[in-house]
Design a protein around this motif. Structure first.
Motif, PDB file in Angstrom:
ATOM      1  N   UNK A 178      -3.614  12.604  -1.441  1.00 24.73           N
ATOM      2  CA  UNK A 178      -2.679  11.486  -1.622  1.00 24.73           C
ATOM      3  C   UNK A 178      -1.612  11.488  -0.532  1.00 24.73           C
ATOM      4  N   UNK A 179      -1.125  12.674  -0.197  1.00 27.24           N
ATOM      5  CA  UNK A 179      -0.132  12.792   0.878  1.00 27.24           C
ATOM      6  C   UNK A 179      -0.718  12.326   2.207  1.00 27.24           C
ATOM      7  N   UNK A 180      -1.969  12.697   2.449  1.00 32.07           N
ATOM      8  CA  UNK A 180      -2.636  12.265   3.688  1.00 32.07           C
ATOM      9  C   UNK A 180      -2.761  10.748   3.730  1.00 32.07           C
ATOM     10  N   UNK A 209       4.200   5.912  -5.215  1.00 35.76           N
ATOM     11  CA  UNK A 209       4.210   6.144  -6.657  1.00 35.76           C
ATOM     12  C   UNK A 209       3.108   7.122  -7.067  1.00 35.76           C
ATOM     13  N   UNK A 210       1.951   6.928  -6.442  1.00 39.65           N
ATOM     14  CA  UNK A 210       0.832   7.830  -6.735  1.00 39.65           C
ATOM     15  C   UNK A 210       1.160   9.248  -6.290  1.00 39.65           C
ATOM     16  N   UNK A 258       0.840  -1.211   0.000  1.00 38.52           N
ATOM     17  CA  UNK A 258       0.000   0.000   0.000  1.00 38.52           C
ATOM     18  C   UNK A 258       0.869   1.251   0.000  1.00 38.52           C
ATOM     19  N   UNK A 259       1.893   1.258   0.861  1.00 36.73           N
ATOM     20  CA  UNK A 259       2.788   2.422   0.936  1.00 36.73           C
ATOM     21  C   UNK A 259       3.528   2.613  -0.376  1.00 36.73           C
ATOM     22  N   UNK A 260       3.997   1.525  -0.984  1.00 40.94           N
ATOM     23  CA  UNK A 260       4.705   1.618  -2.266  1.00 40.94           C
ATOM     24  C   UNK A 260       3.797   2.181  -3.353  1.00 40.94           C
ATOM     25  N   UNK A 301       2.427  14.797  -7.447  1.00 38.63           N
ATOM     26  CA  UNK A 301       3.336  15.926  -7.291  1.00 38.63           C
ATOM     27  C   UNK A 301       3.736  16.472  -8.663  1.00 38.63           C
ATOM     28  N   UNK A 302       3.924  15.558  -9.616  1.00 36.87           N
ATOM     29  CA  UNK A 302       4.208  15.985 -10.997  1.00 36.87           C
ATOM     30  C   UNK A 302       3.035  16.741 -11.592  1.00 36.87           C
ATOM     31  N   UNK A 303       1.819  16.214 -11.347  1.00 40.05           N
ATOM     32  CA  UNK A 303       0.627  16.912 -11.823  1.00 40.05           C
ATOM     33  C   UNK A 303       0.536  18.317 -11.216  1.00 40.05           C
ATOM     34  N   UNK A 304       0.839  18.394  -9.921  1.00 39.11           N
ATOM     35  CA  UNK A 304       0.761  19.687  -9.232  1.00 39.11           C
ATOM     36  C   UNK A 304       1.789  20.666  -9.791  1.00 39.11           C
ATOM     37  N   UNK A 305       2.997  20.155 -10.061  1.00 40.21           N
ATOM     38  CA  UNK A 305       4.035  21.020 -10.633  1.00 40.21           C
ATOM     39  C   UNK A 305       3.633  21.508 -12.020  1.00 40.21           C
TER      40      UNK A 305
END
Length: 276
Positions: free
Chosen positions: A241-243, A49-50, A43-45, A55-59
């Motif tokens: 996602x971070x949460x 990745x997600x 789940x963490x892995x 983060x790429x989408x946000x950038x």
């Protein structure tokens, strides 16, 4: 002696079975805990990745928002420059029109002056002829008078020549004024048309309306609004996602601690069993 051995055997047997039962239970719990750790690791892995993806989408969304804001500021500058050029051209056109009118007035006055000078030359010439005829009849008439009259005629002719040159310059200036006036009028019209085309307005006083407006400024404004909304969505998704990743990491840490605890207990149970 025999009685003691017979009595201790069932007790030892019971203790051994109890330890075996405990070891079997701990082994089962360790296996379950390992499965939980493996599941939480997966789940963490997956969430890691997600998270990187979001983060790429946000950038990308942030870069798009920054670029759209820059485009919005740039189109505002272009629109304002077109409006300023139109206004300045209109002012220049008004001043050129006034200058042209003043030039026409000066040309009229110079023309009147030339006519007066020509008339003066005619009078001076007639006077000179009269004086010369009179002197032939009366030698007492001063030669200096004739000289002065002739000089006056020459000066008048020179004045006419200079005034004609001035009038020629006025006409040339007037021609330039007319050309500049026409060019400025065209510039003002084109600048205003550019402004109206960029904004989709029918006049410079009309407010900008985005609905049903496909002008460059309206489209860039809409793109800026959409970029801001996309950034908010990307930021929201990234936060969620971070949460989730943080929660999964906490669960994994707990599972790992639980696994280590059970492994330690199993090791201790095995050690105790071997020692007995």
């Amino acid at each position: 002696m025999e009685t003691t051995l017979l009595n201790s055997s069932p007790k030892r047997y019971g203790i051994t079975e109890k330890k075996k039962s405990d070891i079997d239970l701990l082994t089962s719990l360790v296996a379950d805990a390992q499965a939980v750790v493996q599941q939480q690791t997966t789940v963490v892995s997956s969430l890691s990745q997600k998270s990187l993806k979001y983060q790429g989408y946000l950038l990308d969304a942030e870069n798009s928002k920054t670029q759209s804001l820059s485009n919005k500021q740039l189109i505002d500058q272009v629109v304002q420059n077109a409006l300023d050029l139109s206004a300045n051209s209109e002012i220049a056109f008004s001043k050129m029109t006034l200058a042209n009118e003043n030039t026409e007035e000066v040309a009229k006055e110079v023309t009147i002056l030339i006519n007066k000078l020509i008339y003066s030359v005619e009078i001076i010439n007639k006077l000179s002829n009269l004086v010369i005829r009179t002197k032939s009849l009366n030698p007492l008439i001063s030669d200096d008078l004739i000289t002065k009259i002739n000089a006056a005629g020459t000066d008048a002719n020179n004045a006419i020549a200079l005034t004609l040159i001035a009038l020629k310059s006025i006409f040339a200036s007037q021609s330039l004024c007319l050309e500049s006036e026409a060019a400025t009028a065209l510039e003002q019209k084109q600048a205003l048309n550019l402004y109206l085309s960029l904004t989709g307005k029918s006049n410079s006083q009309e407010p900008l309306v985005l609905e049903d407006n496909d002008s460059a400024q309206a489209l860039i404004y809409k793109a800026d609004i959409e970029a801001k909304a996309a950034y908010q969505e990307a930021n929201k998704a990234n936060d969620e996602t971070t949460r989730q990743l943080n929660l999964a990491t906490v669960n994994l840490n707990r599972a790992q601690i639980e696994l280590k605890s059970l492994q330690a207990a199993l090791a201790a149970a095995n050690a105790a069993a071997l020692a007995s």
